[in-house]
Design an enzyme around this catalytic site. Structure first.
Site, short mmCIF file in Angstrom:
data_model
loop_
_atom_site.label_atom_id
_atom_site.label_comp_id
_atom_site.label_asym_id
_atom_site.label_seq_id
_atom_site.Cartn_x
_atom_site.Cartn_y
_atom_site.Cartn_z
N HIS A 23 7.18 -52.05 32.42
CA HIS A 23 6.88 -53.16 33.31
C HIS A 23 7.28 -52.75 34.72
CE1 HIS A 23 5.57 -56.25 30.56
NE2 HIS A 23 6.62 -56.07 29.78
N CYS A 78 2.95 -52.33 36.85
CA CYS A 78 2.38 -53.16 37.90
C CYS A 78 3.13 -52.98 39.20
CB CYS A 78 2.42 -54.62 37.50
SG CYS A 78 1.06 -55.06 36.45
#
Length: 418
Positions: free
Chosen positions: A240, A290
């Site tokens: 992440h 991301c």
């Protein structure tokens, strides 16, 4: 180089690092045959003038018996005679510089009558250089802007086997209660990249589900290893991600404990100051995470059912950006000083936007990267292939994703294909 000469360089190193003007030395070092152009570029990438001087003195000790007297001569020729005298004193050598063969062209006069019907110049410059010593000119590429893969001036040379180490950090399961979901499909990405980089002659090590401090420890361990016999290094992070404050490289990645690590901090573990054995060698970073939580609002119709707008089986590696308290996320002092030479960071998405991942087939970015490497690595350089990746990924889905990179490579990079 004789031991007395080595001692002289080491005793005089502090003064040389403080006072040596390195800029005038590059040309003579190449002309006299002490350093090749790639070796000079390697030293120049060390950082500041003092760092370049220090690296030059270290490398000089490996350049054979002629290195010391030739270096003294070059110092005098460039107006740094006081440093040459200091080294001569330290070494106990004769003060007069040795007479060295000058390999510049000399002119020979042709006397007497010339044969009839032959026009010869009065003076004929003849280089004093054996045929076997003349540099070989690489063949001219056959097509347009194609680049010869063996051109030292334009292309990184990968000759070692393996050509480098590849570290893959694959975070899938995160501590509950942090809002960081399980990254289903990341194992698919990891397996693809393990196989791909092994096929491209890299020694691959994979670590799974690591907290931030363990990720940092593993990265520092890799940076501290001796890469002298290798030509390249690759770091892949699957996790992440989030936005962070930065100077050169945006974004951050999470450990499984939810603590972020700035990409900038990761990259700088491997710069010329912190990892000397990779100085002048390409260091590649591939980040599947991301840069933020924004979706591209521009919708593009798709004829493919598999490319519909993301829903059930498609997940995002996005997490909201929360400015950390205190000094946690300020860039290190080191991060803003050295030029990040010979570094490329490839991001799965534009900073601030989400990166899509499918449960069964893995992330759009890694799936496309693997396919492009398989098809084009034997013939195309890395930047050209990353353009193909960006173009292919940007054509997927209705909510768009476009990979990008921050490129500080000095030459073209071609993978070594078996």
């Amino acid at each position: 180089m004789e031991e007395a000469q080595r001692r002289a360089l080491r005793r005089g190193r502090a003064r040389l690092v403080a006072a040596l003007r390195v800029a005038p030395l590059w040309g003579p070092l190449q002309e006299r045959g002490l350093f090749t152009r790639p070796m000079v570029e390697d030293v120049q990438s060390a950082g500041s003038r003092g760092d370049q001087a220090r690296q030059l003195l270290i490398d000089l000790e490996t350049r054979g018996k002629r290195a010391f007297p030739v270096f003294l001569s070059i110092l005098r020729d460039t107006g740094q005679g006081e440093l040459a005298d200091m080294l001569t004193e330290e070494c106990g050598c004769p003060s007069a510089p040795p007479q060295l063969v000058d390999l510049r062209p000399v002119e020979l006069e042709l006397r007497g009558e010339h044969p009839k019907n032959v026009n010869l110049p009065e003076r004929l410059p003849i280089p004093v250089q054996a045929e076997s010593e003349r540099p070989r000119v690489p063949p001219v590429p056959a097509r347009g802007l194609a680049v010869d893969k063996w051109n030292h001036d334009l292309v990184y040379q990968l000759r070692a086997d393996p050509c480098g180490r590849c570290l893959i950090l694959n975070n899938i399961n995160f501590t509950t209660g942090l809002g960081l979901s399980t990254r289903h499909g990341s194992d698919v990405d990891c397996e693809k990249l393990e196989k791909r980089f092994r096929a491209l002659s890299f020694d691959v090590l994979t670590q799974r589900d690591m907290e931030a401090r363990d990720m940092v420890s593993e990265l520092q361990k890799l940076a501290r290893q001796d890469h002298s016999a290798l030509d390249c290094c690759i770091v892949v992070i699957l996790s992440h991600g989030c936005q962070t404050s930065h100077v050169q490289f945006p974004g951050g990645v999470y450990g499984t404990d939810g603590k972020p690590i700035p990409i900038e901090k990761i990259v700088n573990y491997f710069n010329g100051s912190n990892c000397p054995s990779l100085r002048g060698k390409p260091k590649l970073f591939f980040i599947q995470a991301c840069g933020g939580e924004q979706r591209d609002g521009f919708l593009v119709d798709s004829n493919s059912p598999g490319d519909e707008a993301p829903r059930g089986s498609v997940e995002s590696d996005a997490t909201p950006f929360h400015a950390p308290a205190g000094n946690m996320d300020k860039p290190d002092a080191v991060a803003s000083l050295p030029t990040p030479s010979d570094i490329l960071v490839s991001y799965s998405t534009f900073p601030g936007f989400v990166s899509w991942r499918e449960v069964l087939s893995g992330s759009w970015y890694v799936e496309t990267l693997d396919s492009v490497l398989e098809q084009y690595a034997p013939s195309e350089d890395l930047l050209n292939m990353l353009l193909r990746v960006a173009n292919a990924v940007s054509a997927k889905g209705k909510y768009k994703q476009i990979p990008g990179c921050f490129n500080f490579l000095r030459k073209k990079f071609f993978f070594k294909c078996k």
